[in-house]
Design a protein around this motif. Structure first.
Motif, PDB file in Angstrom:
ATOM      1  N   GLU A   1       0.828  -1.204   0.000  1.00 22.43           N
ATOM      2  CA  GLU A   1       0.000   0.000   0.000  1.00 22.43           C
ATOM      3  C   GLU A   1       0.868   1.262   0.000  1.00 22.43           C
ATOM      4  O   GLU A   1       0.513   2.271  -0.632  1.00 22.43           O
ATOM      5  N   ILE A   2       1.993   1.200   0.697  1.00 20.39           N
ATOM      6  CA  ILE A   2       2.931   2.336   0.666  1.00 20.39           C
ATOM      7  C   ILE A   2       3.449   2.532  -0.751  1.00 20.39           C
ATOM      8  O   ILE A   2       3.537   3.664  -1.250  1.00 20.39           O
ATOM      9  N   ASP A   3       3.796   1.428  -1.417  1.00 18.31           N
ATOM     10  CA  ASP A   3       4.281   1.511  -2.799  1.00 18.31           C
ATOM     11  C   ASP A   3       3.250   2.175  -3.705  1.00 18.31           C
ATOM     12  O   ASP A   3       3.594   3.044  -4.521  1.00 18.31           O
TER      13      ASP A   3
ATOM     14  N   SER B   1       1.818   7.690  -6.612  1.00 13.32           N
ATOM     15  CA  SER B   1       0.889   8.770  -6.948  1.00 13.32           C
ATOM     16  C   SER B   1       1.255  10.098  -6.295  1.00 13.32           C
ATOM     17  O   SER B   1       0.594  11.105  -6.544  1.00 13.32           O
ATOM     18  N   GLU B   2       2.307  10.105  -5.463  1.00 10.49           N
ATOM     19  CA  GLU B   2       2.695  11.318  -4.745  1.00 10.49           C
ATOM     20  C   GLU B   2       4.077  11.777  -5.208  1.00 10.49           C
ATOM     21  O   GLU B   2       4.980  10.957  -5.405  1.00 10.49           O
ATOM     22  N   THR B   3       4.267  13.062  -5.354  1.00  8.62           N
ATOM     23  CA  THR B   3       5.558  13.594  -5.795  1.00  8.62           C
ATOM     24  C   THR B   3       6.530  13.813  -4.638  1.00  8.62           C
ATOM     25  O   THR B   3       7.720  14.005  -4.861  1.00  8.62           O
ATOM     26  N   ASP B   4       6.016  13.799  -3.389  1.00  6.56           N
ATOM     27  CA  ASP B   4       6.871  14.062  -2.232  1.00  6.56           C
ATOM     28  C   ASP B   4       7.036  12.824  -1.357  1.00  6.56           C
ATOM     29  O   ASP B   4       7.210  12.925  -0.139  1.00  6.56           O
TER      30      ASP B   4
ATOM     31  N   ALA C   1      -2.710   6.235   6.559  1.00  6.47           N
ATOM     32  CA  ALA C   1      -3.976   6.946   6.348  1.00  6.47           C
ATOM     33  C   ALA C   1      -3.760   8.456   6.401  1.00  6.47           C
ATOM     34  O   ALA C   1      -4.328   9.215   5.599  1.00  6.47           O
ATOM     35  N   ALA C   2      -2.921   8.903   7.356  1.00  5.92           N
ATOM     36  CA  ALA C   2      -2.638  10.336   7.473  1.00  5.92           C
ATOM     37  C   ALA C   2      -1.894  10.850   6.240  1.00  5.92           C
ATOM     38  O   ALA C   2      -2.163  11.950   5.747  1.00  5.92           O
ATOM     39  N   ALA C   3      -0.957  10.045   5.734  1.00  6.57           N
ATOM     40  CA  ALA C   3      -0.215  10.450   4.538  1.00  6.57           C
ATOM     41  C   ALA C   3      -1.142  10.590   3.337  1.00  6.57           C
ATOM     42  O   ALA C   3      -0.993  11.503   2.518  1.00  6.57           O
ATOM     43  N   ARG C   4      -2.118   9.684   3.247  1.00  5.25           N
ATOM     44  CA  ARG C   4      -3.088   9.773   2.143  1.00  5.25           C
ATOM     45  C   ARG C   4      -3.865  11.094   2.194  1.00  5.25           C
ATOM     46  O   ARG C   4      -4.219  11.660   1.167  1.00  5.25           O
ATOM     47  N   SER C   5      -4.098  11.576   3.408  1.00  5.42           N
ATOM     48  CA  SER C   5      -4.877  12.808   3.560  1.00  5.42           C
ATOM     49  C   SER C   5      -4.012  14.056   3.470  1.00  5.42           C
ATOM     50  O   SER C   5      -4.521  15.171   3.635  1.00  5.42           O
ATOM     51  N   GLY C   6      -2.699  13.878   3.246  1.00 10.35           N
ATOM     52  CA  GLY C   6      -1.828  15.028   3.066  1.00 10.35           C
ATOM     53  C   GLY C   6      -1.042  15.442   4.291  1.00 10.35           C
ATOM     54  O   GLY C   6      -0.324  16.440   4.252  1.00 10.35           O
ATOM     55  N   THR C   7      -1.154  14.709   5.390  1.00 10.42           N
ATOM     56  CA  THR C   7      -0.410  15.047   6.602  1.00 10.42           C
ATOM     57  C   THR C   7       1.071  14.741   6.403  1.00 10.42           C
ATOM     58  O   THR C   7       1.438  13.691   5.875  1.00 10.42           O
ATOM     59  N   ARG C   8       1.935  15.643   6.848  1.00  5.96           N
ATOM     60  CA  ARG C   8       3.377  15.488   6.667  1.00  5.96           C
ATOM     61  C   ARG C   8       4.123  15.933   7.922  1.00  5.96           C
ATOM     62  O   ARG C   8       3.558  16.540   8.831  1.00  5.96           O
ATOM     63  N   GLY C   9       5.419  15.632   7.954  1.00  5.08           N
ATOM     64  CA  GLY C   9       6.309  16.141   8.983  1.00  5.08           C
ATOM     65  C   GLY C   9       5.959  15.680  10.382  1.00  5.08           C
ATOM     66  O   GLY C   9       5.589  14.531  10.618  1.00  5.08           O
TER      67      GLY C   9
END
Length: 673
Positions: free
Chosen positions: A58-60, A65-68, A113-121
């Motif tokens: 799922e991480i792969d 799909s994410e540039t960062d 799940a947080a990464a999917r929603s855009g949470t970072r750092g």
């Protein structure tokens, strides 16, 4: 069929080479590190493995799909990798650790799940958006530049920290003590739940994993710096307010980082640990191997006492328990410093054994807070620096980039004596660099009045960047501006040996696709390359990057130290560069200078600047040189081979050396014999 497998005898480990139908037991005298785990129910392991596989997939998918993805993947993969390694290597030490593994995977699920929603750092790590009245403990991961493995770290975020703040904070780097069974899962669980020995107010505390159990030497040392750089990307850290601290094994690591890189830390707080190998191990009268001239030089890499005068460049605050057996470390450093003409605070825990008491904790924190409150001059007005190897070259605006002879002291005293005047005295040094970009000194001139070893020169700035910058070289007793090509063949920072130095930076195993000329050598090469890979995976908790010689690319040559196994026929890369190497190895002979050896029963191991890329090593037939003998104590984890060695491959592995060392030595300062 030749091969390598591991057998366990009464808790010890023996490496067994199967040759035809015979079995040769090579070593079973020393314990395994990390030790073997306990047996875990197979259904439980299978369930954990299934979760790891699903999460990694799922991480792969999300990463594509994410540039960062590089900014968030390590913070999730560090959790799945911990569980995957424990399963693959049988490194569960308590039945409850399977539940801990499940907790790590639960946290990985949350982060994904947080990464999917855009949470970072920091928010992805779990730091609260709202300011907390208590310290917050979180864990994360960074991708090691050495081997691309994801390495863990812990953070203690101070009470009152506001997510999103840009106000620079002090950073204390805490080096943990030895724990043979504290591999990734126990480390991460502890760092998620315990504040630790110290948590000063308004101070971020970084807990590097440091490759588990090596006293923060070798790759463990590199990981400390990588963890700091990673923390600087996600946290507001004051570069002038970083302290190095530690206790027990971490105290040993603190001592060595304090003396080798003193100007990187505003203070150093070592507790207990060791500061040498011979005295700590009691080898003065009955050493387990000859402490000859080669070994004496190699011990200068990590022994603290030869470097002790460097502590004048930072603010040490040492600690020992009054009745701690490891008190000898600080006692000896304090005595050596006093003999050198300086002193520093030394806190003794009353009636304490191997522990830091609350009274001492409060006193040490008070002293470090007072030091942190002192203004930092820009630039630093005076530096007194000693080094025995250009691996440790930099001291703020001063760098020692060449020595008369490695492993013999190179000394520099440099002082800003006036607005544009620099006074320098050297001993045993051939190359110097000055870089005042940080302070833009001198403000009123692009020339500096340089007084060096009695000579006086007006030296112009060699760069268009702010601050005076200059490269100097001494030849025939005279200092001049260094205008030589940057990659001229000589020993220099990051390219000075010994063999183990290559494993402190990015490397790649290059395996032969042809058999060695002689069968005995082939069997030894098979054994050593398999052993080197296994040792890296288990002891250094790393990933092994391997390529066959026929598949090696120009990009790989450019970006890696190349660890090549085989003779100069079997390894095609070595065959390509053999005429540019200082050692001859043919079907008929091995020649090192005026000495020759039978190639049917001998092999060579060495490091040398790669002729196809002078900024990187080529290492021949060696992984890390400290073997199972070193597992007993971190003070035994020392470089055991110099720049080159000729090895009798008929001898059995004694867990100290890879065979009988028939000849060995260091290349000179221009990489000659």
């Amino acid at each position: 069929m030749n091969g390598l497998r591991i057998q366990r005898y009464f808790g010890c480990v023996a490496f067994v080479v199967a040759v035809g139908t015979s079995v040769i037991v090579l070593a079973d005298d020393y314990k395994q590190l990390p030790p073997p785990g306990i047996e875990i129910d197979q259904e439980v392991k299978n369930a954990l493995a299934t979760r790891v596989e699903r999460l990694d997939n799922e991480i792969d998918v999300l990463a594509e799909s994410e540039t960062d993805s590089a900014s968030w993947q390590p913070d999730i993969r560090v959790l799945t990798r911990a569980v995957r390694l424990a399963i693959a290597q049988d490194r569960f030490y308590k039945a409850s650790e399977t539940k801990d593994a499940a907790k790590l995977l639960d946290e990985a699920e949350r982060r994904l799940a947080a990464a999917r929603s855009g949470t970072r750092g920091l928010a992805l790590l779990g730091v609260s958006v709202r300011s907390s009245d208590k310290p917050q403990m979180v864990v994360g991961g960074f991708v090691s530049d050495i081997d691309d493995s994801v390495q863990p770290y812990g953070l203690v975020i101070p009470a009152g920290f506001q997510l999103g703040t840009t106000s620079p904070h002090r950073l204390d780097v805490w080096l943990h003590g030895r724990g043979d069974t504290k591999t990734e899962i126990p480390f991460l669980i502890e760092r998620m739940n315990k504040v630790g020995t110290y948590a000063p107010a308004d101070t971020i505390v970084l807990h590097p994993f440091g490759r588990h159990c090596n006293a923060f030497k070798f790759a463990g040392e590199t990981d400390v710096y990588e963890a700091i750089r990673h923390s600087e990307r996600i946290l507001p850290i004051d570069r002038d307010q970083i302290a190095i601290r530690g206790f027990s094994m971490g105290g040993a690591g603190c001592w060595h980082l304090a003396v080798h890189d003193p100007l990187n830390w505003f203070a150093a707080n070592p507790g207990a640990g060791f500061v040498d190998s011979i005295v700590y191990q009691g080898w003065q009268t009955n050493p387990p191997f000859a402490i000859d001239a080669v070994r004496q030089k190699l011990l200068r890499w990590y022994d603290v006492l030869p470097w002790v005068t460097n502590l004048q460049n930072t603010h040490p605050v040492a600690y020992s328990g009054e009745v701690d057996k490891q008190r000898q470390a600080a006692d000896r450093v304090v005595a050596a410093a006093k003999e050198a003409g300086f002193e520093f605070p030394y806190v003794i825990g009353a009636k304490m054994a191997h522990k830091v008491d609350d009274v001492s904790i409060a006193e040490i924190d008070r002293q470090l807070a007072a030091i942190a409150a002192e203004p930092v001059p820009a630039p630093r007005r005076e530096i007194e620096f000693v080094t025995y190897t250009t691996r440790y070259a930099k001291a703020d605006w001063l760098s020692v980039t060449g020595l008369e002879e490695h492993w013999t002291a190179g000394k520099v005293k440099a002082k800003i004596a006036a607005q544009d005047r620099l006074v320098v005295k050297t001993e045993g040094v051939t190359h110097l660099e000055f870089d005042f970009r940080k302070s833009a000194w001198p403000a009123a001139s692009r020339d500096v009045d340089l007084i060096i070893d009695g000579g006086r020169f007006t030296v112009p700035d060699q760069s268009e960047l702010p601050g005076w910058q200059c490269r100097l070289v001494r030849s025939d007793g005279q200092w001049n501006i260094d205008v030589s090509e940057p990659n001229v063949l000589r020993k220099r920072p990051g390219l000075q040996g010994p063999i183990d130095d290559a494993f402190c930076d990015r490397f790649l195993f290059v395996l032969p696709t042809r058999p060695a000329t002689h069968g005995e050598v082939q069997r030894w090469v098979n054994r050593e390359q398999l052993y080197a890979q296994q040792r890296w995976r288990e002891l250094m908790r790393g990933d092994v990057r391997v390529v066959n010689d026929v598949d090696l690319t120009e990009d790989q040559i450019k970006n890696n130290h190349l660890i090549c196994f085989g003779d100069f026929f079997s390894n095609r890369y070595l065959a390509r560069i053999r005429r540019e190497l200082p050692i001859e190895w043919t079907k008929e002979k091995i020649a090192v200078g005026d000495k020759t050896f039978d190639p049917a029963t001998h092999a060579v191991a060495f490091c040398y600047p790669n002729p196809r890329n002078r900024t990187k090593y080529v290492v021949v037939n060696s992984g890390m040189t400290f073997r199972e003998f070193s597992n007993v104590s971190n003070s035994r984890q020392i470089a055991m081979l110099p720049d080159w060695a000729v090895i009798d491959v008929q001898a059995e592995d004694d867990s100290i050396f890879p065979g009988n060392i028939k000849a060995e030595g260091f290349f000179n300062e221009t990489w000659g014999l």
